[in-house]
Scaffold this active site. Structure first.
Site, PDB file in Angstrom:
ATOM      1  N   GLU A 268       0.842  -1.203   0.000  1.00 56.94           N
ATOM      2  CA  GLU A 268       0.000   0.000   0.000  1.00 56.94           C
ATOM      3  C   GLU A 268       0.877   1.253   0.000  1.00 56.94           C
ATOM      4  OE1 GLU A 268      -2.095  -0.425   3.683  1.00 56.94           O
ATOM      5  OE2 GLU A 268      -3.303  -2.105   2.998  1.00 56.94           O
ATOM      6  N   CYS A 338      -1.472  33.178  10.851  1.00 61.19           N
ATOM      7  CA  CYS A 338      -1.219  33.696  12.200  1.00 61.19           C
ATOM      8  C   CYS A 338      -0.912  32.572  13.181  1.00 61.19           C
ATOM      9  CB  CYS A 338      -2.423  34.497  12.657  1.00 61.19           C
ATOM     10  SG  CYS A 338      -2.858  35.715  11.430  1.00 61.19           S
ATOM     11  N   GLU A 339       0.183  31.895  12.968  1.00 61.74           N
ATOM     12  CA  GLU A 339       0.632  30.815  13.853  1.00 61.74           C
ATOM     13  C   GLU A 339       2.152  30.762  13.735  1.00 61.74           C
ATOM     14  OE1 GLU A 339      -1.000  27.723  15.173  1.00 61.74           O
ATOM     15  OE2 GLU A 339      -2.996  27.909  14.284  1.00 61.74           O
TER      16      GLU A 339
HETATM   17  N1  LLP Z   1      -1.266   1.837   4.504  1.00 61.19           N
HETATM   18  C1  LLP Z   1      -1.731   2.283   5.684  1.00 61.19           C
HETATM   19  C2  LLP Z   1      -2.596   1.404   6.483  1.00 61.19           C
HETATM   20  C3  LLP Z   1      -1.390   3.564   6.131  1.00 61.19           C
HETATM   21  O1  LLP Z   1      -1.852   3.996   7.285  1.00 61.19           O
HETATM   22  C4  LLP Z   1      -0.556   4.392   5.313  1.00 61.19           C
HETATM   23  C5  LLP Z   1      -0.203   5.743   5.746  1.00 61.19           C
HETATM   24  C6  LLP Z   1      -0.106   3.882   4.090  1.00 61.19           C
HETATM   25  C7  LLP Z   1      -0.472   2.602   3.724  1.00 61.19           C
HETATM   26  C8  LLP Z   1       0.752   4.665   3.155  1.00 61.19           C
HETATM   27  O2  LLP Z   1       2.003   4.995   3.686  1.00 61.19           O
HETATM   28  P1  LLP Z   1       3.162   5.663   2.797  1.00 61.19           P
HETATM   29  O3  LLP Z   1       3.617   4.627   1.794  1.00 61.19           O
HETATM   30  O4  LLP Z   1       2.606   6.848   2.116  1.00 61.19           O
HETATM   31  O5  LLP Z   1       4.216   6.019   3.770  1.00 61.19           O
HETATM   32  N2  LLP Z   1       0.779  12.525   6.746  1.00 61.19           N
HETATM   33  C9  LLP Z   1       2.016  11.858   7.100  1.00 61.19           C
HETATM   34  C10 LLP Z   1       2.000  10.394   6.751  1.00 61.19           C
HETATM   35  C11 LLP Z   1       0.847   9.652   7.358  1.00 61.19           C
HETATM   36  C12 LLP Z   1       0.764   8.246   6.862  1.00 61.19           C
HETATM   37  C13 LLP Z   1      -0.477   7.602   7.295  1.00 61.19           C
HETATM   38  N3  LLP Z   1      -0.624   6.267   6.840  1.00 61.19           N
HETATM   39  C14 LLP Z   1       3.172  12.576   6.431  1.00 61.19           C
HETATM   40  O6  LLP Z   1       2.948  13.569   5.748  1.00 61.19           O
HETATM   41  O7  LLP Z   1       4.320  12.175   6.608  1.00 61.19           O
END
Ligand code: LLP
Length: 404
Positions: A268, A338-339
């Site tokens: 994923e 404003c933060e």
């Molecule tokens: N699968 C599940 C169950 C997840 O919770 C996530 C990400 C992914 C796959 C995908 O992960 P990736 O390959 O993109 O690392 N907003 C944060 C990252 C939060 C990720 C949440 N879950 C950031 O900007 O670093």
């Protein structure tokens, strides 16, 4: 995406031209880079033939999703909205997995009716709810159970998910109980064990540990899973540092793991597919001099791009036009919100800028637009896709009148 004649280009198109025509702040994605990432991901994992489900939360743009679908990927979704959008973008239900700790009855019902590949459940209560809905619809529903492997992903604590104190998945004991429960259910078809230990992982060791935990628990469960969903989390190179995750090494580890388990791997990935294919073009509104550093106040702010404010994440910022002059400045790049956390980065030796100059925040393709908001009543910005040297608007700037 490179500098040519001292100007930053996205697939041969000048970013200054884009800024002028479409105004700033402006997200811009390179199809070439996106495709390259997908091919590279597939190539590295070729020997294990995984099913790759793009993590929609990282970037749910409709056009991008449909391009990603056309390049052969499925989708990993975490809400009914993401599920509907994936289907609308042409991704087939049998390539969609649904994760998340709090799926509502409504969401489960929709997923059941659409016959998606897997609902990855994260608690006993959720399994009972899926079973109830499956029964009501006279169906046998494919499920996975998410294990919390208690593995430290060695990433930013705020994006770590695989330790026992995190809310995700179930522990070993509950997992084994749930396997027993599900395999005897008339309305559940247990197909998958899933894990996801965190995001922006650059170290192979956590993955190694996670695979060991999986191996043990699969053995203990004495159940033949059709799928092992390893989640995403593969980190990218945000800071030009040497530390990189080798997908090849990860693939070799998985190949070994598969010698004992006869199952199909699901991934994923979000960030590793889309992260470095997006940039945010922004204009300097003011430069405010102060004793230790000068503040460069951009027209982009934390509502447009949240990662630095939310996780202390660091992103490179570069000028649209490289200067030939040698003078360097110590700059703190901030937004107008404003933060105090509305700041992007500090650089010690940045080329001297002036008001109205353009800069680019790099690697914002993942968790950029998807985390953006209307904070301070700021409209969401335009998104462009550059494909085969053609510019396409794939996300319209919100109109102020719609906000007020
Ligand atoms: N699968 C599940 C169950 C997840 O919770 C996530 C990400 C992914 C796959 C995908 O992960 P990736 O390959 O993109 O690392 N907003 C944060 C990252 C939060 C990720 C949440 N879950 C950031 O900007 O670093």
């Amino acid at each position: 995406m490179i500098y040519k004649k001292k100007e930053f280009l996205v697939d041969n198109i000048k970013t200054s031209v884009l800024a002028k025509k479409y105004a700033t702040p402006l997200y811009c994605y390179s199809f070439k880079k996106l495709k390259q990432n997908i091919l590279n991901f597939k190539k590295n994992f070729k020997s294990i033939k995984p099913m790759i489900c793009f993590s929609v939360k990282s970037n749910p743009n409709k056009t991008l999703l449909s391009e990603i679908g056309k390049l052969g990927l499925g989708a990993d979704v975490v809400s009914i909205g993401e599920l509907m959008r994936s289907l609308k973008s042409g991704i087939k239900p049998n390539k969609i997995v649904f994760s998340g700790v709090g799926k509502t009855s409504n969401e489960i019902e929709y997923a059941v009716r659409k016959k998606i590949l897997l609902i990855n459940a994260e608690s006993k209560s959720e399994i009972l709810e899926i079973e109830r809905i499956a029964k009501k619809n006279n169906r046998k529903v494919n499920i996975g159970i998410r294990l919390n492997p208690n593995t430290d992903a060695k990433t930013l604590s705020k994006i770590s998910t695989g330790k026992k104190e995190n809310k995700f998945g179930v522990n070993e004991k509950v997992f084994l109980d749930l396997v027993n429960y599900s395999k005897n259910s008339q309305n559940l078809k247990l197909k998958c064990i899933s894990v996801h230990i965190g995001s922006q992982i650059l170290d192979i060791d956590p993955y190694k540990k996670m695979l060991k935990v999986l191996e043990k628990i699969i053995e203990k469960s004495r159940y033949q899973f059709q799928f092992v969903d390893l989640g995403g989390g593969m980190g990218i190179n945000y800071n030009n540092s040497k530390k990189r995750l080798s997908l090849k090494k990860y693939s070799i580890l998985i190949k070994k793991f598969l010698k004992k388990q006869k199952c199909q791997i699901i991934f994923e990935p979000g960030r590793s597919i889309i992260g470095n294919s997006g940039i945010l073009i922004s204009k300097v509104i003011y430069i405010k001099e102060s004793s230790k550093k000068d503040f460069v106040i951009l027209d982009a702010a934390m509502n447009d791009f949240m990662r630095p404010a939310l996780y202390n994440a660091t992103h490179r910022i570069i000028p649209v036009k490289m200067s030939i002059k040698k003078s360097k400045k110590r700059y703190e790049f901030v937004g107008p919100i404003c933060e105090s956390t509305d700041k992007f980065a500090i650089f010690k030796n940045f080329q001297k800028l002036k008001e109205k100059d353009l800069v680019i925040i790099l690697d914002v393709g993942a968790y950029g637009m998807s985390l953006s908001s209307n904070y301070n009543l700021r409209p969401k910005v335009t998104e462009l896709l550059i494909k085969n040297s053609k510019i396409r608007i794939i996300g319209k700037r919100q109109k102020l009148k719609d906000l007020i």
